[in-house]
Motif scaffolding. Sequence first.
Motif, PDB file in Angstrom:
ATOM      1  N   ALA A   1      76.391 111.808 -22.880  1.00 19.35           N
ATOM      2  CA  ALA A   1      77.431 112.101 -21.889  1.00 19.35           C
ATOM      3  C   ALA A   1      78.427 113.126 -22.410  1.00 19.35           C
ATOM      4  CB  ALA A   1      78.152 110.812 -21.499  1.00 19.35           C
ATOM      5  N   VAL A   2      78.807 113.011 -23.683  1.00 21.71           N
ATOM      6  CA  VAL A   2      79.748 113.968 -24.272  1.00 21.71           C
ATOM      7  C   VAL A   2      79.134 115.357 -24.310  1.00 21.71           C
ATOM      8  CG1 VAL A   2      80.920 114.614 -26.418  1.00 21.71           C
ATOM      9  CG2 VAL A   2      81.039 112.266 -25.598  1.00 21.71           C
ATOM     10  N   ILE A   3      77.876 115.449 -24.734  1.00 23.48           N
ATOM     11  CA  ILE A   3      77.212 116.757 -24.789  1.00 23.48           C
ATOM     12  C   ILE A   3      77.083 117.356 -23.391  1.00 23.48           C
ATOM     13  CG2 ILE A   3      75.010 117.889 -25.279  1.00 23.48           C
ATOM     14  CD1 ILE A   3      74.794 116.001 -27.718  1.00 23.48           C
ATOM     15  N   SER A   4      76.712 116.533 -22.418  1.00 24.92           N
ATOM     16  CA  SER A   4      76.600 117.026 -21.037  1.00 24.92           C
ATOM     17  C   SER A   4      77.934 117.541 -20.531  1.00 24.92           C
ATOM     18  CB  SER A   4      76.094 115.911 -20.115  1.00 24.92           C
ATOM     19  OG  SER A   4      74.801 115.533 -20.455  1.00 24.92           O
ATOM     20  N   PHE A   5      78.991 116.775 -20.767  1.00 22.36           N
ATOM     21  CA  PHE A   5      80.314 117.194 -20.311  1.00 22.36           C
ATOM     22  C   PHE A   5      80.741 118.502 -20.953  1.00 22.36           C
ATOM     23  CE2 PHE A   5      84.875 117.358 -21.151  1.00 22.36           C
ATOM     24  CZ  PHE A   5      85.344 117.418 -19.855  1.00 22.36           C
ATOM     25  N   LEU A   6      80.575 118.599 -22.269  1.00 18.35           N
ATOM     26  CA  LEU A   6      80.983 119.819 -22.968  1.00 18.35           C
ATOM     27  C   LEU A   6      80.179 121.031 -22.505  1.00 18.35           C
ATOM     28  CD1 LEU A   6      81.583 118.473 -26.576  1.00 18.35           C
ATOM     29  CD2 LEU A   6      83.296 119.131 -24.876  1.00 18.35           C
ATOM     30  N   ALA A   7      78.880 120.846 -22.288  1.00 19.39           N
ATOM     31  CA  ALA A   7      78.056 121.965 -21.828  1.00 19.39           C
ATOM     32  C   ALA A   7      78.491 122.434 -20.452  1.00 19.39           C
ATOM     33  CB  ALA A   7      76.580 121.564 -21.820  1.00 19.39           C
ATOM     34  N   VAL A   8      78.725 121.503 -19.546  1.00 15.29           N
ATOM     35  CA  VAL A   8      79.168 121.878 -18.201  1.00 15.29           C
ATOM     36  C   VAL A   8      80.549 122.524 -18.261  1.00 15.29           C
ATOM     37  CG1 VAL A   8      79.845 120.962 -15.949  1.00 15.29           C
ATOM     38  CG2 VAL A   8      77.741 120.175 -17.018  1.00 15.29           C
ATOM     39  N   ALA A   9      81.443 121.976 -19.068  1.00 12.09           N
ATOM     40  CA  ALA A   9      82.800 122.537 -19.175  1.00 12.09           C
ATOM     41  C   ALA A   9      82.770 123.955 -19.728  1.00 12.09           C
ATOM     42  CB  ALA A   9      83.670 121.642 -20.051  1.00 12.09           C
ATOM     43  N   VAL A  10      81.929 124.210 -20.728  1.00 12.88           N
ATOM     44  CA  VAL A  10      81.831 125.545 -21.312  1.00 12.88           C
ATOM     45  C   VAL A  10      81.318 126.543 -20.278  1.00 12.88           C
ATOM     46  CG1 VAL A  10      80.494 126.926 -22.957  1.00 12.88           C
ATOM     47  CG2 VAL A  10      81.651 124.876 -23.721  1.00 12.88           C
ATOM     48  N   VAL A  11      80.281 126.160 -19.554  1.00 14.00           N
ATOM     49  CA  VAL A  11      79.727 127.083 -18.557  1.00 14.00           C
ATOM     50  C   VAL A  11      80.718 127.329 -17.430  1.00 14.00           C
ATOM     51  CG1 VAL A  11      77.948 127.332 -16.783  1.00 14.00           C
ATOM     52  CG2 VAL A  11      77.325 126.625 -19.088  1.00 14.00           C
ATOM     53  N   VAL A  12      81.378 126.292 -16.954  1.00 13.32           N
ATOM     54  CA  VAL A  12      82.366 126.480 -15.877  1.00 13.32           C
ATOM     55  C   VAL A  12      83.492 127.385 -16.354  1.00 13.32           C
ATOM     56  CG1 VAL A  12      84.153 125.288 -14.536  1.00 13.32           C
ATOM     57  CG2 VAL A  12      81.842 124.378 -14.616  1.00 13.32           C
ATOM     58  N   TYR A  13      83.953 127.191 -17.586  1.00  6.54           N
ATOM     59  CA  TYR A  13      85.039 128.015 -18.095  1.00  6.54           C
ATOM     60  C   TYR A  13      84.624 129.482 -18.196  1.00  6.54           C
ATOM     61  CZ  TYR A  13      88.656 129.877 -21.099  1.00  6.54           C
ATOM     62  OH  TYR A  13      89.667 130.655 -21.599  1.00  6.54           O
ATOM     63  N   PHE A  14      83.476 129.729 -18.847  1.00  4.01           N
ATOM     64  CA  PHE A  14      83.077 131.123 -19.065  1.00  4.01           C
ATOM     65  C   PHE A  14      82.469 131.776 -17.832  1.00  4.01           C
ATOM     66  CE2 PHE A  14      83.257 129.704 -23.528  1.00  4.01           C
ATOM     67  CZ  PHE A  14      84.140 130.658 -23.988  1.00  4.01           C
ATOM     68  N   ALA A  15      81.891 131.004 -16.927  1.00  7.05           N
ATOM     69  CA  ALA A  15      81.278 131.594 -15.736  1.00  7.05           C
ATOM     70  C   ALA A  15      82.251 131.730 -14.579  1.00  7.05           C
ATOM     71  CB  ALA A  15      80.066 130.768 -15.298  1.00  7.05           C
ATOM     72  N   PHE A  16      83.271 130.869 -14.521  1.00  6.01           N
ATOM     73  CA  PHE A  16      84.173 130.902 -13.376  1.00  6.01           C
ATOM     74  C   PHE A  16      85.614 131.214 -13.751  1.00  6.01           C
ATOM     75  CE2 PHE A  16      80.746 127.984 -12.024  1.00  6.01           C
ATOM     76  CZ  PHE A  16      80.282 128.708 -10.947  1.00  6.01           C
ATOM     77  N   VAL A  17      86.170 130.512 -14.725  1.00  3.44           N
ATOM     78  CA  VAL A  17      87.599 130.638 -15.024  1.00  3.44           C
ATOM     79  C   VAL A  17      87.925 131.990 -15.654  1.00  3.44           C
ATOM     80  CG1 VAL A  17      89.508 129.663 -16.349  1.00  3.44           C
ATOM     81  CG2 VAL A  17      87.883 128.147 -15.211  1.00  3.44           C
ATOM     82  N   VAL A  18      87.186 132.367 -16.690  1.00  3.60           N
ATOM     83  CA  VAL A  18      87.469 133.639 -17.379  1.00  3.60           C
ATOM     84  C   VAL A  18      87.301 134.828 -16.425  1.00  3.60           C
ATOM     85  CG1 VAL A  18      86.706 135.186 -19.226  1.00  3.60           C
ATOM     86  CG2 VAL A  18      87.002 132.760 -19.685  1.00  3.60           C
ATOM     87  N   PRO A  19      86.186 134.943 -15.678  1.00  2.00           N
ATOM     88  CA  PRO A  19      86.086 136.078 -14.753  1.00  2.00           C
ATOM     89  C   PRO A  19      87.168 136.073 -13.669  1.00  2.00           C
ATOM     90  CG  PRO A  19      83.933 135.107 -15.086  1.00  2.00           C
ATOM     91  CD  PRO A  19      84.919 134.199 -15.730  1.00  2.00           C
ATOM     92  N   MET A  20      87.542 134.883 -13.174  1.00  2.00           N
ATOM     93  CA  MET A  20      88.572 134.821 -12.133  1.00  2.00           C
ATOM     94  C   MET A  20      89.925 135.249 -12.697  1.00  2.00           C
ATOM     95  SD  MET A  20      89.270 134.449  -9.030  1.00  2.00           S
ATOM     96  CE  MET A  20      87.803 133.736  -8.389  1.00  2.00           C
ATOM     97  N   ASN A  21      90.257 134.839 -13.913  1.00  4.31           N
ATOM     98  CA  ASN A  21      91.516 135.283 -14.524  1.00  4.31           C
ATOM     99  C   ASN A  21      91.514 136.788 -14.745  1.00  4.31           C
ATOM    100  OD1 ASN A  21      92.501 132.689 -14.560  1.00  4.31           O
ATOM    101  ND2 ASN A  21      91.967 132.322 -16.697  1.00  4.31           N
ATOM    102  N   HIS A  22      90.377 137.319 -15.195  1.00  5.09           N
ATOM    103  CA  HIS A  22      90.258 138.769 -15.397  1.00  5.09           C
ATOM    104  C   HIS A  22      90.417 139.499 -14.065  1.00  5.09           C
ATOM    105  CE1 HIS A  22      89.098 142.436 -17.397  1.00  5.09           C
ATOM    106  NE2 HIS A  22      88.137 142.634 -16.507  1.00  5.09           N
ATOM    107  N   PHE A  23      89.792 138.973 -13.022  1.00  7.94           N
ATOM    108  CA  PHE A  23      89.894 139.568 -11.690  1.00  7.94           C
ATOM    109  C   PHE A  23      91.336 139.558 -11.199  1.00  7.94           C
ATOM    110  CE2 PHE A  23      89.907 138.892  -7.060  1.00  7.94           C
ATOM    111  CZ  PHE A  23      89.355 140.102  -6.653  1.00  7.94           C
ATOM    112  N   LYS A  24      92.033 138.442 -11.390  1.00 10.19           N
ATOM    113  CA  LYS A  24      93.429 138.348 -10.945  1.00 10.19           C
ATOM    114  C   LYS A  24      94.319 139.318 -11.708  1.00 10.19           C
ATOM    115  CE  LYS A  24      93.382 133.614  -9.254  1.00 10.19           C
ATOM    116  NZ  LYS A  24      93.882 132.249  -9.438  1.00 10.19           N
ATOM    117  N   GLU A  25      94.058 139.493 -13.017  1.00  8.81           N
ATOM    118  CA  GLU A  25      94.833 140.451 -13.801  1.00  8.81           C
ATOM    119  C   GLU A  25      94.612 141.869 -13.297  1.00  8.81           C
ATOM    120  OE1 GLU A  25      93.690 139.922 -17.854  1.00  8.81           O
ATOM    121  OE2 GLU A  25      94.667 137.965 -18.016  1.00  8.81           O
TER     122      GLU A  25
END
Length: 137
Positions: free
Chosen positions: A76-100
Amino acid sequence: MIKGFKDFIMRGNVIDLAVAVVIGAAFTALVNAVVEAIINPLIALFWKADANGNIGIPVNGLYGEVIFPIGTLISAVISFLAVAVVVYFAFVVPMNHFKERQAAKAGVAEEPESKLPTEQELLIQIRDLLEKNAAQR
């Protein structure tokens, strides 16, 4: 009322959220498959599985052997971390860059953070003001 609902749906946030949920569910299934196929067998190398297939630490209890399913927790920990990493790098980082970039195009400059005085500097200023007022009397 229908127009308001149509505006809400067409705003884009709902569509983006729906796409994120579908992609997140698909990616979660992929991560779970990797954990089941690779991680759990690696864990099983170190701990034995009980009759139900739970991998964990066996402990003798009052009524026989009990297995603490550490494999399930690690999975469960590995699954959570993997999903969190992908969501962060696939969605959060590009969206922050786009907003900037959008803010830069609009000419909105970030305000520099004003440096607030420290507690010691404030106390020194208060002391100096008190000395100045005492000298004027």
